[in-house]
Motif scaffolding. Structure first.
Motif, PDB file in Angstrom:
ATOM      1  N   PRO A  96      32.679 -46.806 -38.525  1.00 45.38           N
ATOM      2  CA  PRO A  96      32.412 -46.171 -37.231  1.00 45.38           C
ATOM      3  C   PRO A  96      31.200 -45.243 -37.317  1.00 45.38           C
ATOM      4  O   PRO A  96      30.802 -44.810 -38.403  1.00 45.38           O
ATOM      5  N   VAL A  97      30.646 -44.925 -36.155  1.00 47.69           N
ATOM      6  CA  VAL A  97      29.490 -44.034 -36.072  1.00 47.69           C
ATOM      7  C   VAL A  97      29.832 -42.904 -35.110  1.00 47.69           C
ATOM      8  O   VAL A  97      30.343 -43.148 -34.016  1.00 47.69           O
ATOM      9  N   LEU A  98      29.559 -41.670 -35.531  1.00 47.21           N
ATOM     10  CA  LEU A  98      29.711 -40.502 -34.670  1.00 47.21           C
ATOM     11  C   LEU A  98      28.317 -40.059 -34.263  1.00 47.21           C
ATOM     12  O   LEU A  98      27.487 -39.754 -35.111  1.00 47.21           O
ATOM     13  N   ILE A  99      28.059 -40.054 -32.964  1.00 50.87           N
ATOM     14  CA  ILE A  99      26.760 -39.671 -32.418  1.00 50.87           C
ATOM     15  C   ILE A  99      26.913 -38.327 -31.719  1.00 50.87           C
ATOM     16  O   ILE A  99      27.831 -38.140 -30.917  1.00 50.87           O
ATOM     17  N   PHE A 100      26.010 -37.392 -32.023  1.00 50.34           N
ATOM     18  CA  PHE A 100      26.047 -36.068 -31.399  1.00 50.34           C
ATOM     19  C   PHE A 100      24.635 -35.633 -31.047  1.00 50.34           C
ATOM     20  O   PHE A 100      23.660 -36.255 -31.460  1.00 50.34           O
ATOM     21  N   ASP A 101      24.522 -34.539 -30.291  1.00 50.94           N
ATOM     22  CA  ASP A 101      23.216 -34.014 -29.890  1.00 50.94           C
ATOM     23  C   ASP A 101      22.661 -33.136 -31.003  1.00 50.94           C
ATOM     24  O   ASP A 101      23.089 -31.999 -31.185  1.00 50.94           O
ATOM     25  N   THR A 151      25.777 -29.281 -33.399  1.00 51.19           N
ATOM     26  CA  THR A 151      25.525 -29.442 -34.830  1.00 51.19           C
ATOM     27  C   THR A 151      26.519 -28.622 -35.641  1.00 51.19           C
ATOM     28  O   THR A 151      27.096 -29.109 -36.617  1.00 51.19           O
ATOM     29  N   THR A 152      26.757 -27.373 -35.231  1.00 53.68           N
ATOM     30  CA  THR A 152      27.716 -26.521 -35.918  1.00 53.68           C
ATOM     31  C   THR A 152      29.115 -27.118 -35.848  1.00 53.68           C
ATOM     32  O   THR A 152      29.860 -27.114 -36.833  1.00 53.68           O
ATOM     33  N   SER A 153      29.489 -27.653 -34.696  1.00 48.84           N
ATOM     34  CA  SER A 153      30.811 -28.259 -34.519  1.00 48.84           C
ATOM     35  C   SER A 153      30.992 -29.470 -35.421  1.00 48.84           C
ATOM     36  O   SER A 153      32.052 -29.649 -36.041  1.00 48.84           O
ATOM     37  N   VAL A 154      29.971 -30.314 -35.508  1.00 45.72           N
ATOM     38  CA  VAL A 154      30.060 -31.505 -36.354  1.00 45.72           C
ATOM     39  C   VAL A 154      30.136 -31.104 -37.821  1.00 45.72           C
ATOM     40  O   VAL A 154      30.939 -31.663 -38.580  1.00 45.72           O
ATOM     41  N   ARG A 155      29.350 -30.135 -38.234  1.00 42.04           N
ATOM     42  CA  ARG A 155      29.385 -29.685 -39.636  1.00 42.04           C
ATOM     43  C   ARG A 155      30.756 -29.087 -39.974  1.00 42.04           C
ATOM     44  O   ARG A 155      31.288 -29.304 -41.056  1.00 42.04           O
ATOM     45  N   PHE A 156      31.336 -28.350 -39.025  1.00 39.89           N
ATOM     46  CA  PHE A 156      32.681 -27.796 -39.205  1.00 39.89           C
ATOM     47  C   PHE A 156      33.688 -28.943 -39.389  1.00 39.89           C
ATOM     48  O   PHE A 156      34.532 -28.912 -40.287  1.00 39.89           O
ATOM     49  N   ALA A 157      33.603 -29.954 -38.532  1.00 44.91           N
ATOM     50  CA  ALA A 157      34.520 -31.101 -38.617  1.00 44.91           C
ATOM     51  C   ALA A 157      34.340 -31.846 -39.938  1.00 44.91           C
ATOM     52  O   ALA A 157      35.327 -32.300 -40.534  1.00 44.91           O
ATOM     53  N   GLU A 158      33.111 -31.953 -40.406  1.00 44.46           N
ATOM     54  CA  GLU A 158      32.882 -32.611 -41.700  1.00 44.46           C
ATOM     55  C   GLU A 158      33.579 -31.857 -42.824  1.00 44.46           C
ATOM     56  O   GLU A 158      34.190 -32.463 -43.705  1.00 44.46           O
ATOM     57  N   VAL A 162      29.584 -36.347 -26.925  1.00 42.95           N
ATOM     58  CA  VAL A 162      29.683 -36.885 -28.275  1.00 42.95           C
ATOM     59  C   VAL A 162      30.234 -38.308 -28.152  1.00 42.95           C
ATOM     60  O   VAL A 162      31.018 -38.604 -27.247  1.00 42.95           O
ATOM     61  N   LEU A 163      29.802 -39.196 -29.029  1.00 43.62           N
ATOM     62  CA  LEU A 163      30.226 -40.595 -28.966  1.00 43.62           C
ATOM     63  C   LEU A 163      30.812 -41.037 -30.299  1.00 43.62           C
ATOM     64  O   LEU A 163      30.295 -40.675 -31.359  1.00 43.62           O
ATOM     65  N   TRP A 164      31.869 -41.811 -30.224  1.00 39.08           N
ATOM     66  CA  TRP A 164      32.468 -42.468 -31.384  1.00 39.08           C
ATOM     67  C   TRP A 164      32.337 -43.956 -31.129  1.00 39.08           C
ATOM     68  O   TRP A 164      32.847 -44.468 -30.133  1.00 39.08           O
ATOM     69  N   ILE A 165      31.626 -44.658 -31.996  1.00 42.09           N
ATOM     70  CA  ILE A 165      31.390 -46.088 -31.809  1.00 42.09           C
ATOM     71  C   ILE A 165      32.037 -46.825 -32.966  1.00 42.09           C
ATOM     72  O   ILE A 165      31.744 -46.560 -34.133  1.00 42.09           O
TER      73      ILE A 165
END
Length: 125
Positions: A5-10, A17-24, A55-58
């Motif tokens: 899967p691919v997670l696409i963010f702004d 960016t901070t939210s995605v890094r936190f989730a990682e 945000v997109l999850w593909i």
């Protein structure tokens, strides 16, 4: 396109960016993570307008956006996160998640880590 899967963010949005890094770090993202500004969106089956909106999850050609993308991320992360992800897929939790996601996304420039670059353009309607 791979089976992952691919997670696409702004990537221009500090809050995103901070939210995605936190989730990682805290949840674990079992996907390829990329800012929409560097993704081949057409090959992934989406558009810049949609990617800039949520945000997109593909996964396997299916595109999930907003709260449903977050739900898919949580499901893919496995326990203890997956039950929450499944819960976010069913009404009325789905509706609440959507409303909360839109509230946060529409005001991300006002949230911690947000910058003026995080603001979405005003709808010309």
């Amino acid at each position: 396109m791979t089976g992952q899967p691919v997670l696409i963010f702004d990537g221009d949005c500090g809050f995103c960016t901070t939210s995605v890094r936190f989730a990682e770090r805290r949840i674990g993202i079992h996907a390829r993570v990329t800012p929409w500004q560097f993704a081949d969106l057409a090959a992934l089956g989406t558009t810049p307008d949609r990617a800039g909106h949520e945000v997109l999850w593909i996964d396997r050609g299916r595109v999930y956006g907003g709260a449903q993308a977050v739900a898919r991320l949580l499901i893919a992360a496995g326990p203890p996160w997956s039950p929450l992800g499944f819960l976010l897929r069913v009404p009325p939790f789905r509706w609440v998640a959507h409303g909360l996601y839109r509230l946060i996304a529409d005001n991300r420039h006002r949230l911690p880590g947000g910058t003026p670059a995080c603001a979405r353009p005003v709808d010309p309607r």
